[in-house]
Enzyme design. Structure first.
Site, PDB file in Angstrom:
ATOM      1  N   ASP A 290       0.940  -1.172   0.349  1.00 32.29           N
ATOM      2  CA  ASP A 290       0.022   0.332  -0.563  1.00 32.29           C
ATOM      3  C   ASP A 290       0.639   0.851   0.438  1.00 32.29           C
ATOM      4  O   ASP A 290       1.358   1.820   1.357  1.00 32.29           O
ATOM      5  CB  ASP A 290      -0.870   0.041   1.489  1.00 32.29           C
ATOM      6  CG  ASP A 290      -1.618   1.121   1.031  1.00 32.29           C
ATOM      7  OD1 ASP A 290      -1.613   1.874  -0.259  1.00 32.29           O
ATOM      8  OD2 ASP A 290      -2.635   1.578   2.325  1.00 32.29           O
ATOM      9  N   GLU A 322      -1.561  10.769  -0.281  1.00 29.02           N
ATOM     10  CA  GLU A 322      -3.014  10.020   0.073  1.00 29.02           C
ATOM     11  C   GLU A 322      -3.471   9.482   1.371  1.00 29.02           C
ATOM     12  O   GLU A 322      -4.650   9.178   2.012  1.00 29.02           O
ATOM     13  CB  GLU A 322      -2.891   8.349  -1.187  1.00 29.02           C
ATOM     14  CG  GLU A 322      -4.155   7.975  -1.661  1.00 29.02           C
ATOM     15  CD  GLU A 322      -5.059   6.718  -0.909  1.00 29.02           C
ATOM     16  OE1 GLU A 322      -6.054   6.148  -0.763  1.00 29.02           O
ATOM     17  OE2 GLU A 322      -3.722   6.398   0.330  1.00 29.02           O
ATOM     18  N   GLU A 323      -2.157   8.932   1.796  1.00 31.75           N
ATOM     19  CA  GLU A 323      -3.099   8.104   3.259  1.00 31.75           C
ATOM     20  C   GLU A 323      -3.309   9.607   4.501  1.00 31.75           C
ATOM     21  O   GLU A 323      -4.650   9.105   5.324  1.00 31.75           O
ATOM     22  CB  GLU A 323      -1.430   7.910   4.185  1.00 31.75           C
ATOM     23  CG  GLU A 323      -1.401   6.802   3.326  1.00 31.75           C
ATOM     24  CD  GLU A 323      -2.172   5.510   2.605  1.00 31.75           C
ATOM     25  OE1 GLU A 323      -3.459   5.859   3.555  1.00 31.75           O
ATOM     26  OE2 GLU A 323      -1.637   4.425   2.518  1.00 31.75           O
ATOM     27  N   ASP A 351      -4.545   0.881  -6.144  1.00 35.95           N
ATOM     28  CA  ASP A 351      -4.170   0.930  -5.119  1.00 35.95           C
ATOM     29  C   ASP A 351      -4.626  -0.125  -4.369  1.00 35.95           C
ATOM     30  O   ASP A 351      -5.317  -0.319  -4.019  1.00 35.95           O
ATOM     31  CB  ASP A 351      -5.102   2.176  -4.319  1.00 35.95           C
ATOM     32  CG  ASP A 351      -4.309   2.516  -3.182  1.00 35.95           C
ATOM     33  OD1 ASP A 351      -3.459   1.981  -2.353  1.00 35.95           O
ATOM     34  OD2 ASP A 351      -5.410   3.152  -1.886  1.00 35.95           O
ATOM     35  N   HIS A 445      -1.779  -1.575   6.384  1.00 28.60           N
ATOM     36  CA  HIS A 445      -1.184  -0.018   7.496  1.00 28.60           C
ATOM     37  C   HIS A 445      -0.110  -0.592   8.635  1.00 28.60           C
ATOM     38  O   HIS A 445      -0.405   0.645   9.564  1.00 28.60           O
ATOM     39  CB  HIS A 445      -2.285   0.397   7.738  1.00 28.60           C
ATOM     40  CG  HIS A 445      -3.023   1.479   6.655  1.00 28.60           C
ATOM     41  ND1 HIS A 445      -4.191   2.298   6.983  1.00 28.60           N
ATOM     42  CD2 HIS A 445      -2.811   2.055   5.119  1.00 28.60           C
ATOM     43  CE1 HIS A 445      -3.997   3.395   5.734  1.00 28.60           C
ATOM     44  NE2 HIS A 445      -3.645   2.554   4.368  1.00 28.60           N
TER      45      HIS A 445
HETATM   46 ZN    ZN Z   1      -3.685   2.943   0.139  1.00 27.62          ZN
END
Ligand code: ZN
Ligand code: NAG
Ligand code: NAG
Ligand code: NAG
Ligand code: NAG
Ligand code: NAG
Length: 504
Positions: A290, A322-323, A351, A445
Site C-alpha cells: 500500500d 493519499e494517506e 492502489d 497500514h
Molecule cells: Zn493506499
C-alpha cells in the site's frame, strides 16, 4: 508559485515546438522513422512485457528507500515529509527521466499537512476507557499538558453551535458520532470553549478517524467506542458529575510535497488516458503493498510502454499525501482548468495490487451514479478477469482512494484492488484461495507491509490488467463514451472516507 511551476512546464513545451517551426519537416521525418520502428501498442504485446521479477526487484529497492526514514521514525516508512518518501519521489522521477524523451515529466509541488501523535491519555471519572483513540491531525492539548474539566454531554449530534450548552466552556465535550464530520464537531466544541472533545461511536466498534483540514478552532479530540460510552451517557443523563482529564502530545505541521506526472509526448494530447497510484505510505510502516505495488506497477508499465507508439496520450500520476486524505490527487484535479479537465477521458486508480490474502476486487463504478464511461471501464476489468478465467468481486466505489476528485469533477473513473482490511469470506476463499476470516492484507497500514507482504501471483496478473487498460485506451477510445460534463453526479453524495481515514 505552485501553479506557475505547472504552467511553466506546460507552456515551455508549447513554446519549444513553436520555436522549432522551421525545423518541423526535419523532425517530422525523424518522427516517422521512430514510429516506423515502434509498433503501435497492443494489449497482448504490453502484457507480454510484464515480468514479475522486475516488479519484485523494484519492491526490494523501495523497501531500502523506506529504511532511510528509520533515524527519524524508528522504523521504515514512506510517509510524506520523511526521507523514505523523498527518496521514493526521486526514484520515480529518475526512472522516468532515464527513459529518454518519451515522456514529459512534471513535478507538482503542493502544501500538505502532516500530523503525528506522540502520546495520549484520556481519563473519564476514575476510568481509562480502553477504546479511546486520538483522532489523526488532532492538535495537542493546551501546552501539551493534561487538561481537566467535567465531561459535558452535547445535544443531538453536535453539528450546530446551539447543541453546545454554555457550561461546555472549560469542560470536555462528549459528542455523538453522526450527521457532520469529526472536524466540524471538534471546531464547534473549540468555539464553545471546550478544552478537549470525545466523539463516541453511534454504531458497533471503536472509533478512529481524522479531523481532516486543520482549523484554528480544533481542540484535542479522541474517538471512543459505543460500548465504552454507554455508562458515561447514563451517568450524565442522571446528572452525575464525571470529572475528567485529557492529554495529547501531537504535532500538526505544514510541509511541501510533490506529485509526479509523466505524459507521453506521442499520442493525441487532447484525448488522454490517465492512471495513478500513490507514492506515500502511512507513518506506521513502509507501505510496500500500500501502495508500493500500485506505484511500482505504474513505473514498470511506463517503462515497457516506451517500446511502442500510442494513438492517444497516456498520463501517469504518482500522488503524494493519499494517506493523509487524498491530498495530492485532490490538489491535482483542483488545479485543472476546464480545458485541461476535458482532455482526460478517464482516470484509472491502482492502489494495492498485491495483497497477500487477495481477492480480485473491481470498483462497482456505474454510470448511474458516476460520470458516464465509469461503467465501461468497470466492464473492461470484468472482461479481463473473465478472459483469464479468474473470479472477481464488485466492491463499493465510495471515495477511499485517489479516484475521488476525478469523479467529483466529471471525469469517468474506476480501478481495481487486491483488498485492504476487509475480512475474506468463506465464499471468497473458494473463489481466490487464501484464508477465510482474515484480512485481505493482514499487514494493512502496519510495520509488516514489507516485501514479504506481496502475493506475486496477484501482482503479476493485476499488472497485466493495468497493461491491458493502458494499451486498450492508448490505442483507441472507440466505443468509449465522449466526455459529457465537468459537473458531477457524485458531488453531493456524503463520503464517510477521505482516503483510508474515516471523517464522519
Ligand atoms: Zn493506499
Ligand atoms: C523534480 O523532482 C525530482 C525528484 O525530486 C528532482 O530530481 C528534479 O530536479 C525536480 N525537477 C524540477 C524541475 O524541479
Ligand atoms: C451542563 O449543563 C447541562 C444543561 O444545559 C446540564 O444538564 C449538565 O448537568 C451541566 N453539566 C455540568 C457538569 O455542569
Ligand atoms: C453496483 O452499483 C449499483 C448502483 O449504481 C447497484 O445497483 C448494484 O447493486 C451494485 N452492485 C454490487 C454487486 O454491489
Ligand atoms: C471461482 O470460484 C469458484 C467458486 O465460486 C471455484 O469453484 C473456482 O475454482 C474459482 N476459479 C478459480 C480460477 O479460482
Ligand atoms: C498467492 O496466492 C495464491 C492463491 O491464494 C497462493 O496459491 C499462492 O501460494 C500465493 N503466493 C504467495 C507468494 O503468497
Amino acid at each position: 508559485m505552485r501553479l506557475s511551476l505547472l504552467c511553466l512546464a506546460l507552456s515551455s513545451h508549447v513554446i519549444a515546438s513553436v520555436i522549432q517551426l522551421p525545423l518541423i519537416l526535419q523532425s517530422e521525418s525523424q518522427v516517422t522513422i521512430t514510429s516506423g520502428g515502434n509498433a503501435l501498442v497492443s494489449s497482448e504485446a504490453l502484457q507480454g512485457d510484464i515480468d514479475v521479477e522486475n516488479l519484485l526487484d523494484r519492491a526490494k529497492h523501495l523497501f531500502e528507500l523506506a529504511k532511510l526514514s528509520t533515524d527519524d521514525y524508528a522504523h521504515p516508512t514512506r510517509v510524506i515529509g520523511s526521507k523514505g518518501h523523498i527518496a521514493t519521489i526521486d526514484y520515480i522521477y529518475s526512472t522516468i527521466a532515464s527513459l529518454g524523451d518519451y515522456y514529459t515529466i512534471t513535478n507538482q509541488t503542493f502544501d500538505a499537512v502532516s500530523g503525528n501523535v506522540f502520546e495520549s491519555r484520556l481519563v473519564l471519572g476514575s476510568h481509562v476507557p480502553k477504546s479511546a483513540t486520538p483522532m489523526s491531525l488532532t492538535p495537542p492539548t493546551s501546552n501539551k499538558k493534561p487538561v481537566f474539566g467535567p465531561l459535558v454531554l452535547v445535544d443531538n449530534d453536535g453539528c450546530e453551535q446551539a447543541d453546545y450548552p454554555s457550561n461546555i466552556s472549560g469542560a470536555i465535550a462528549f459528542i455523538r458520532r453522526g450527521t457532520c464530520t469529526f472536524g466540524e464537531k471538534s471546531a464547534l466544541a473549540g468555539k464553545a470553549g471546550a478544552v478537549a472533545a470525545v466523539i463516541y461511536n453511534s454504531g458497533e466498534g471503536s472509533l478512529s478517524g481524522t479531523l481532516g483540514e486543520p482549523s484554528p478552532y480544533h481542540v484535542a479530540t479522541f474517538g471512543l467506542s459505543y460500548k465504552d460510552s454507554q455508562g458515561y451517557i447514563e451517568d450524565l443523563q442522571e446528572g452525575k458529575s464525571i470529572y475528567s482529564s485529557a492529554y495529547i502530545d501531537s504535532i500538526v505541521e505544514k510541509i511541501e510535497t510533490v506529485n509526479i506526472i509523466a505524459q507521453t509526448k506521442g499520442g493525441d494530447a487532447e484525448n488522454c488516458v490517465m492512471l495513478g497510484g500513490h507514492s506515500d505510505s502511512v507513518a506506521e510502516g513502509p507501505g510496500i503493498n500500500d501502495d508500493g505495488s500500485g506505484s511500482l506497477t505504474l513505473l514498470e508499465v511506463a517503462t515497457q510502454l516506451t517500446k511502442y507508439s500510442v494513438n492517444n496520450c497516456v498520463r501517469f500520476g504518482w500522488w503524494a499525501g493519499e494517506e493523509e486524505g487524498l491530498l495530492g490527487s485532490d490538489y491535482y484535479v483542483s488545479m485543472l482548468s476546464n480545458e485541461e479537465n476535458w482532455k482526460i477521458r478517464l482516470f484509472m486508480d491502482y492502489d494495492m495490487l498485491a495483497s497477500p490474502n487477495y481477492a480480485n476486487q473491481v470498483y462497482n463504478a456505474t454510470n448511474e451514479v458516476n460520470p458516464t464511461g465509469s461503467e465501461e471501464l468497470r466492464d473492461l476489468y470484468i472482461k479481463f478477469y473473465q478472459s483469464h478465467n479468474q473470479n472477481y468481486t464488485l466492491i463499493p466505489f465510495d471515495g477511499r482512494s485517489d479516484y475521488d476528485a476525478f469523479i467529483k469533477h466529471g471525469i469517468p473513473g474506476g480501478g481495481i484492488a487486491a483488498g485492504a482490511e476487509g475480512v475474506k469470506t468463506k465464499e471468497e476463499a473458494e473463489m481466490f484461495g487464501g484464508t477465510a476470516g482474515e484480512w485481505f492484507d493482514p499487514c494493512y497500514h502496519q510495520l509488516c507491509d514489507t516485501v514479504d507482504n506481496l502475493n506475486l501471483t496477484a501482482w503479476e496478473l493485476n499488472t497485466k490488467l493495468v497493461a491491458h487498460s493502458v494499451a486498450t485506451y492508448a490505442k483507441s477510445f472507440q466505443g468509449f463514451p465522449e466526455r459529457s460534463s465537468i459537473e458531477s453526479k457524485v458531488a453531493q453524495k456524503p463520503f464517510y472516507w477521505r482516503g483510508h481515514k474515516l471523517v464522519m
